[in-house]
Design a protein around this motif. Structure first.
Motif, PDB file in Angstrom:
ATOM      1  N   ALA A  32      -6.644  -1.518   2.083  1.00 47.04           N
ATOM      2  CA  ALA A  32      -6.660  -2.802   1.373  1.00 47.04           C
ATOM      3  C   ALA A  32      -7.963  -2.954   0.600  1.00 47.04           C
ATOM      4  CB  ALA A  32      -6.500  -3.942   2.362  1.00 47.04           C
ATOM      5  N   VAL A  75      -0.172  -9.944   3.521  1.00 46.74           N
ATOM      6  CA  VAL A  75       0.830  -8.949   3.122  1.00 46.74           C
ATOM      7  C   VAL A  75       2.096  -9.734   2.779  1.00 46.74           C
ATOM      8  CG1 VAL A  75       2.164  -6.947   3.821  1.00 46.74           C
ATOM      9  CG2 VAL A  75      -0.203  -7.195   4.588  1.00 46.74           C
ATOM     10  N   LEU A  92      -3.196   0.528   5.099  1.00 47.26           N
ATOM     11  CA  LEU A  92      -1.920  -0.065   4.722  1.00 47.26           C
ATOM     12  C   LEU A  92      -0.763   0.907   4.913  1.00 47.26           C
ATOM     13  CD1 LEU A  92      -2.959  -1.984   1.482  1.00 47.26           C
ATOM     14  CD2 LEU A  92      -2.805  -2.851   3.815  1.00 47.26           C
ATOM     15  N   THR A 147      -1.766 -10.818   8.011  1.00 41.62           N
ATOM     16  CA  THR A 147      -3.029 -10.975   7.301  1.00 41.62           C
ATOM     17  C   THR A 147      -3.931  -9.796   7.654  1.00 41.62           C
ATOM     18  OG1 THR A 147      -2.853 -13.381   7.337  1.00 41.62           O
ATOM     19  CG2 THR A 147      -5.030 -12.444   6.938  1.00 41.62           C
ATOM     20  N   VAL A 171       3.060  -1.855  -1.001  1.00 39.41           N
ATOM     21  CA  VAL A 171       2.669  -3.123  -0.380  1.00 39.41           C
ATOM     22  C   VAL A 171       2.288  -4.109  -1.475  1.00 39.41           C
ATOM     23  CG1 VAL A 171       0.993  -4.259   1.127  1.00 39.41           C
ATOM     24  CG2 VAL A 171       1.886  -2.006   1.741  1.00 39.41           C
ATOM     25  N   THR A 196       6.628  -5.718   1.687  1.00 38.91           N
ATOM     26  CA  THR A 196       6.577  -4.251   1.696  1.00 38.91           C
ATOM     27  C   THR A 196       7.855  -3.742   1.051  1.00 38.91           C
ATOM     28  OG1 THR A 196       7.539  -4.169   3.928  1.00 38.91           O
ATOM     29  CG2 THR A 196       5.123  -4.161   3.751  1.00 38.91           C
ATOM     30  N   LEU A 223       0.205  -7.410  -1.923  1.00 38.18           N
ATOM     31  CA  LEU A 223      -0.846  -8.142  -1.222  1.00 38.18           C
ATOM     32  C   LEU A 223      -1.245  -9.382  -2.016  1.00 38.18           C
ATOM     33  CD1 LEU A 223      -2.747  -7.823   1.306  1.00 38.18           C
ATOM     34  CD2 LEU A 223      -4.408  -6.821  -0.269  1.00 38.18           C
TER      35      LEU A 223
END
Length: 320
Positions: free
Chosen positions: A203, A209, A66, A59, A227, A212, A229
Motif C-alpha cells: 500500500a 480497501v 496487498l 483498513t 485492489v 478487490t 484503495l
C-alpha cells in the motif's frame, strides 16, 4: 369579546406551512454528496495471483502487503544476474592482480635454470678461448661456444622480463572494458530485481480497501488493478452553490458537514471552487434567470474524520 374560531381546513394549512418551513434548509446550507478518489493498485508484470492479503472493508496502513503474483521466472532471473555480476567482478579483480602466484613461480624456476645454463655456457666460452690460443681447438668450436653463451644470456633476460610482466596488472584498456562489463551486469541485476519486486505490491498510502477485483489463483494481466484503495485524504464532499454566493467563497473557508447517522457534524475546509457555471435545471441564459446558475464546490474533511463519510452518501453542507 368573542374570538373567532379557526376552521379545520385553516388549521391543516397552517400545519403544512410549518412543516414545509422546517424542512427547508437554513441559510448558507446546501445539499451535496460524498465522493472518493480511488487509488487503483496493479502490477506492471503479469502473473497468477498467489496471495491476496486484504479483504474489502479492511483498513490498512502504509506499506502493508496487498497482494503477490507468482514470481518463479523473475526469481531465477535475479539469481542468474547475480552470478553474472559475480563472474564479471572476479575477472576485473584478476586483471588488477596480474598472474597467479603459481604461474609466477613456474617462470622463476625457468629463470633459475636459464641462469645456470648461461653460467655454464660463459665458463665453456672462456675455456675455449684459452684452448684456441694454445692451438687445442678450431676457430669454429670457439664460435659455437660464443653463440651458446650469448643465447643463454638472452634466455635469462627473457625470463627476467617475463617475471616482471607477470607481476603487472592488465592493460588499462582491458581493465576499462571489464569495468564496463561489471556495470552492465549490475544494471541487468537491477532490472531483474525491479521486475521481481513488482510481483509483490504494498500500500503506497494507508486507507480503506474499497474493493478487490481478483481472487487467489486467477491470472492477472499486466497493469490490471487488483485492489481499489481509498486513502482518507482522498475523501471529499461535492456540492453546488448559487451564482450569488460563489463570489464570497474562497479555498480554506471552513464548513460543517451533516450526514444521517453521524454522531456529530464533520468539519471540513473548502478545497476547490469551479470557475465554470452550470444550469439546474437547463435553461437559456438571460439576466432574468441567471439566479439559476450554480457552481460546483468541493470540501475536504480532516483525514481523521474521513472514515465517517462514505462515497455516494448524501450530506448537508453549511458555511461557517
Amino acid at each position: 369579546m368573542k374570538v373567532p374560531r379557526k376552521s379545520p381546513l385553516t388549521a391543516v394549512l397552517a400545519l403544512c406551512l410549518i412543516v414545509a418551513g422546517c424542512s427547508r434548509p437554513p441559510a448558507n446550507t446546501w445539499q451535496g454528496y460524498v465522493e472518493g478518489e480511488f487509488v487503483y493498485l496493479a502490477s506492471s508484470q503479469a502473473g497468477q495471483l498467489t496471495e491476496l492479503s486484504v479483504a474489502r472493508g479492511q483498513t490498512v496502513a502504509q506499506d502493508a502487503p496487498l497482494f503477490t503474483l507468482e514470481a518463479r521466472n523473475e526469481t531465477e532471473a535475479v539469481a542468474q544476474a547475480n552470478e553474472q555480476l559475480r563472474a564479471a567482478r572476479a575477472q576485473l579483480a584478476d586483471l588488477g592482480t596480474g598472474k597467479r602466484p603459481p604461474e609466477v613461480d613456474v617462470t622463476r624456476a625457468q629463470l633459475v635454470q636459464a641462469e645456470a645454463d648461461a653460467a655454464r655456457a660463459a665458463t665453456q666460452y672462456r675455456r675455449d678461448e684459452l684452448q684456441l690460443r694454445a692451438g687445442g681447438i678450431a676457430q669454429s668450436q670457439l664460435d659455437d661456444s660464443r653463440a651458446n653463451a650469448l643465447s643463454s644470456a638472452a634466455r635469462v633476460r627473457e625470463l627476467q622480463s617475463q617475471v616482471s610482466v607477470a607481476r603487472l596488472p592488465g592493460r588499462l584498456e582491458q581493465i576499462r572494458a571489464q569495468q564496463a562489463q561489471v556495470d552492465a551486469a549490475q544494471a541487468q541485476l537491477g532490472q531483474a530485481q525491479w521486475k521481481l519486486d513488482q510481483k509483490s505490491v504494498r500500500a503506497p498510502h494507508g486507507g480503506l480497501v474499497f474493493d478487490t477485483m481478483y481472487r487467489s489463483g486467477e491470472w492477472v494481466p499486466a497493469g490490471s488493478p487488483v485492489v481499489r484503495l481509498l486513502p482518507p485524504e482522498n475523501v471529499k464532499v461535492r456540492f453546488f452553490v448559487p451564482e450569488a454566493v460563489v463570489g464570497s467563497l474562497a479555498p480554506g473557508r471552513h464548513v460543517s458537514i451533516h450526514c444521517d447517522g453521524c454522531a456529530a457534524d464533520v468539519p471540513a475546509v473548502l478545497s476547490f471552487i469551479s470557475n465554470q457555471a452550470e444550469y439546474t435545471p437547463p435553461v437559456i441564459y438571460s439576466n432574468e434567470n441567471r439566479s439559476k446558475l450554480v457552481f460546483m464546490v468541493e470540501a475536504k474533511p480532516q483525514p481523521a474524520d474521513a472514515p465517517k463519510l462514505r462515497p455516494g452518501q448524501p450530506v448537508m453542507v453549511t458555511l461557517q
